[in-house]
Scaffold this motif. Structure first.
Motif, PDB file in Angstrom:
ATOM      1  N   TYR A 156       0.854  -1.185   0.000  1.00 35.43           N
ATOM      2  CA  TYR A 156       0.000   0.000   0.000  1.00 35.43           C
ATOM      3  C   TYR A 156       0.891   1.237   0.000  1.00 35.43           C
ATOM      4  CZ  TYR A 156       1.235  -0.023   4.935  1.00 35.43           C
ATOM      5  OH  TYR A 156       1.940  -0.026   6.110  1.00 35.43           O
ATOM      6  N   GLY A 157       0.356   2.324  -0.510  1.00 38.08           N
ATOM      7  CA  GLY A 157       1.057   3.597  -0.535  1.00 38.08           C
ATOM      8  C   GLY A 157       0.082   4.700  -0.849  1.00 38.08           C
ATOM      9  N   PRO A 158       0.563   5.932  -0.955  1.00 39.70           N
ATOM     10  CA  PRO A 158      -0.341   7.058  -1.229  1.00 39.70           C
ATOM     11  C   PRO A 158      -1.145   6.884  -2.507  1.00 39.70           C
ATOM     12  CG  PRO A 158       1.833   7.848  -0.578  1.00 39.70           C
ATOM     13  CD  PRO A 158       1.954   6.372  -0.765  1.00 39.70           C
ATOM     14  N   GLU A 159      -0.546   6.221  -3.496  1.00 40.97           N
ATOM     15  CA  GLU A 159      -1.211   6.078  -4.785  1.00 40.97           C
ATOM     16  C   GLU A 159      -2.274   4.985  -4.791  1.00 40.97           C
ATOM     17  OE1 GLU A 159       1.651   3.004  -4.278  1.00 40.97           O
ATOM     18  OE2 GLU A 159       1.881   5.171  -4.024  1.00 40.97           O
ATOM     19  N   SER A 160      -2.265   4.120  -3.785  1.00 40.13           N
ATOM     20  CA  SER A 160      -3.172   2.968  -3.812  1.00 40.13           C
ATOM     21  C   SER A 160      -4.093   2.851  -2.619  1.00 40.13           C
ATOM     22  CB  SER A 160      -2.358   1.673  -3.917  1.00 40.13           C
ATOM     23  OG  SER A 160      -1.501   1.519  -2.786  1.00 40.13           O
ATOM     24  N   ILE A 161      -3.827   3.559  -1.519  1.00 42.19           N
ATOM     25  CA  ILE A 161      -4.546   3.283  -0.272  1.00 42.19           C
ATOM     26  C   ILE A 161      -6.040   3.549  -0.380  1.00 42.19           C
ATOM     27  CG2 ILE A 161      -4.083   5.555   0.738  1.00 42.19           C
ATOM     28  CD1 ILE A 161      -4.201   2.113   2.546  1.00 42.19           C
ATOM     29  N   LEU A 162      -6.460   4.568  -1.108  1.00 40.48           N
ATOM     30  CA  LEU A 162      -7.897   4.843  -1.214  1.00 40.48           C
ATOM     31  C   LEU A 162      -8.600   3.781  -2.055  1.00 40.48           C
ATOM     32  CD1 LEU A 162      -8.012   8.736  -1.537  1.00 40.48           C
ATOM     33  CD2 LEU A 162      -8.293   7.301   0.497  1.00 40.48           C
ATOM     34  N   ARG A 163      -7.910   3.272  -3.070  1.00 41.09           N
ATOM     35  CA  ARG A 163      -8.474   2.166  -3.864  1.00 41.09           C
ATOM     36  C   ARG A 163      -8.607   0.914  -3.001  1.00 41.09           C
ATOM     37  NH1 ARG A 163      -5.200  -1.436  -6.267  1.00 41.09           N
ATOM     38  NH2 ARG A 163      -3.518   0.095  -6.527  1.00 41.09           N
ATOM     39  N   ILE A 164      -7.584   0.636  -2.186  1.00 39.05           N
ATOM     40  CA  ILE A 164      -7.632  -0.529  -1.305  1.00 39.05           C
ATOM     41  C   ILE A 164      -8.772  -0.383  -0.295  1.00 39.05           C
ATOM     42  CG2 ILE A 164      -6.357  -1.841   0.435  1.00 39.05           C
ATOM     43  CD1 ILE A 164      -3.772  -0.880  -1.043  1.00 39.05           C
ATOM     44  N   GLU A 207      -2.102  11.599   4.463  1.00 38.46           N
ATOM     45  CA  GLU A 207      -2.852  12.633   3.743  1.00 38.46           C
ATOM     46  C   GLU A 207      -4.072  12.028   3.049  1.00 38.46           C
ATOM     47  OE1 GLU A 207       0.053  14.396   1.204  1.00 38.46           O
ATOM     48  OE2 GLU A 207       0.716  15.845   2.712  1.00 38.46           O
ATOM     49  N   LYS A 208      -3.878  10.879   2.426  1.00 39.73           N
ATOM     50  CA  LYS A 208      -4.993  10.213   1.747  1.00 39.73           C
ATOM     51  C   LYS A 208      -6.025   9.717   2.753  1.00 39.73           C
ATOM     52  CE  LYS A 208      -3.507  10.620  -2.494  1.00 39.73           C
ATOM     53  NZ  LYS A 208      -4.225  11.461  -3.488  1.00 39.73           N
ATOM     54  N   LEU A 209      -5.570   9.150   3.866  1.00 38.65           N
ATOM     55  CA  LEU A 209      -6.516   8.674   4.875  1.00 38.65           C
ATOM     56  C   LEU A 209      -7.238   9.843   5.544  1.00 38.65           C
ATOM     57  CD1 LEU A 209      -4.620   5.662   6.492  1.00 38.65           C
ATOM     58  CD2 LEU A 209      -6.489   5.621   4.819  1.00 38.65           C
ATOM     59  N   GLY A 210      -6.585  10.992   5.601  1.00 42.95           N
ATOM     60  CA  GLY A 210      -7.275  12.183   6.083  1.00 42.95           C
ATOM     61  C   GLY A 210      -8.440  12.556   5.180  1.00 42.95           C
ATOM     62  N   GLN A 211      -8.239  12.392   3.877  1.00 41.99           N
ATOM     63  CA  GLN A 211      -9.332  12.623   2.930  1.00 41.99           C
ATOM     64  C   GLN A 211     -10.472  11.630   3.168  1.00 41.99           C
ATOM     65  OE1 GLN A 211      -7.757  12.534  -1.092  1.00 41.99           O
ATOM     66  NE2 GLN A 211      -6.039  13.869  -0.539  1.00 41.99           N
ATOM     67  N   ALA A 212     -10.089  10.366   3.402  1.00 35.87           N
ATOM     68  CA  ALA A 212     -11.105   9.339   3.655  1.00 35.87           C
ATOM     69  C   ALA A 212     -11.868   9.623   4.939  1.00 35.87           C
ATOM     70  CB  ALA A 212     -10.446   7.961   3.731  1.00 35.87           C
TER      71      ALA A 212
END
Length: 346
Positions: A102-110, A163-168
């Motif tokens: 997982y990483g910034p580019e994939s975490i929201l898709r996961i 940052e991505k999880l903050g968006q989620a």
């Protein structure tokens, strides 16, 4: 059952949690749903799962099946609001998405994959199953070598993921964030980076902790108290060793040892010696060894919600009979004496 807060998240849970990693292999769909029903009937409304489950064994073709089984229960019962649900994004295991990690580019898709399988629009505690830089858990502590780690790369990775999880979190897809199989250094860095980028603050860490595995007692305990991070302890019964069912060479049919011969490196002569001492202690005080091992978790000087699993509904019923037990100071002192005599048995 005692209620505790997960970190500083405001989420209250029982100090026990129903683990589900056998749902879809050793435990069939009907049995899995019956376990959730029984847990709720006993006031246990905290359920933990993961993208990579079921286990015993982990297979690429069954990854996500446990989440699907839980999702089917949620759809069938309409009781999403009755449970606190924790799940995880898989690490870099080759069985999970081909080792993508997982990483910034994939975490929201996961995350969207977790949500789809669970048939829900939010997850209460979203965890990362392994730190991508590596971990000393699962007996890797004996040969652990962090010398190849790149500090800045790790911090940049954390910042991007948070940052991505903050968006989620702002979108209402997750309520709280946690790690699994993490170190004290890793936990404090996740917390520091979250403050810097405005991401979700770590509320929980899911590490192994039992009478036979007490690595958490030192640096991790200090981190937990000072940073207000709740331990979600896995394998509190040491994969069944502490029940006594494997003593004297016994291997019950369809047990975890029958499927995974060395219990992930836990099957050692010293482990059986330590178990024997704990069994004797329980007997001398008129205690069930399963209940003693689980009650010991709530005696610790840091917050814990202990994740236990049961293959059958009868096993679950037996464990739940000890859900309100508290150990006497005399028993806890004897436990510490045994630990000092036989530390780190695997």
């Amino acid at each position: 059952m005692k209620q505790i807060e997960l970190g500083q998240s405001g989420i209250m849970v029982p100090d026990w949690c129903l683990g589900t990693m056998t749902f879809g292999t050793q435990t069939d769909v009907a049995g899995s749903h019956a376990q959730i029903d029984m847990a709720l009937d006993h006031g246990l409304n905290f359920v933990d799962t993961a993208e990579m489950y079921p286990v015993n064994p982990v297979r690429a073709e069954t990854v996500g099946r446990t989440e699907e089984i839980i999702g089917d229960w949620l759809e069938k019962t309409g009781r999403r609001g009755d449970i606190i649900l924790a799940t995880k994004a898989g690490g870099d295991s080759q069985m999970v998405r081909g080792g993508e990690g997982y990483g910034p580019e994939s975490i929201l898709r996961i995350l969207d994959g977790n949500l789809n399988r669970l048939k829900t629009d939010y997850i209460d505690v979203y965890q990362l199953h392994w730190p991508m830089r590596g971990s000393y858990m699962f007996r890797q502590n004996w040969t652990y070598d962090p010398s190849g780690q790149d500090r800045q790369k790790t911090l940049d990775h954390m910042a991007g993921v948070l940052e991505k999880l903050g968006q989620a979190q702002k979108a209402g897809k997750i309520r709280a964030f946690g790690m699994s199989n993490e170190s004290a250094w890793g936990c404090t860095r996740w917390i520091d980076v979250a403050e810097q980028v405005g991401g979700p603050r770590m509320a929980t860490v899911q590490n192994e902790y039992s009478l036979l595995c007490r690595m958490y007692d030192a640096d991790m305990a200090e981190m937990a108290v000072n940073e207000k991070v709740t331990l979600l302890s896995f394998s509190p019964l040491a994969t069944g060793l502490l029940t006594g069912k494997y003593q004297d060479g016994a291997v019950p049919e369809d047990s975890r040892m029958s499927l995974n011969g060395n219990l992930g490196g836990r099957k050692t002569p010293r482990a059986f010696e330590a178990v024997g001492r704990y069994l004797d202690l329980a007997r001398d005080h008129g205690l069930d060894p399963v209940h003693m091992a689980m009650a010991w978790q709530r005696s610790r000087p840091f917050p814990i919600s202990a994740i236990f699993g049961a293959t059958t509904i009868d096993q679950l019923a037996h464990i739940l009979r000890g859900k309100d037990m508290e150990l006497s100071p005399e028993v806890t002192k004897e436990i510490d004496r045994i630990n000092k005599a036989i530390p780190m048995p695997y």
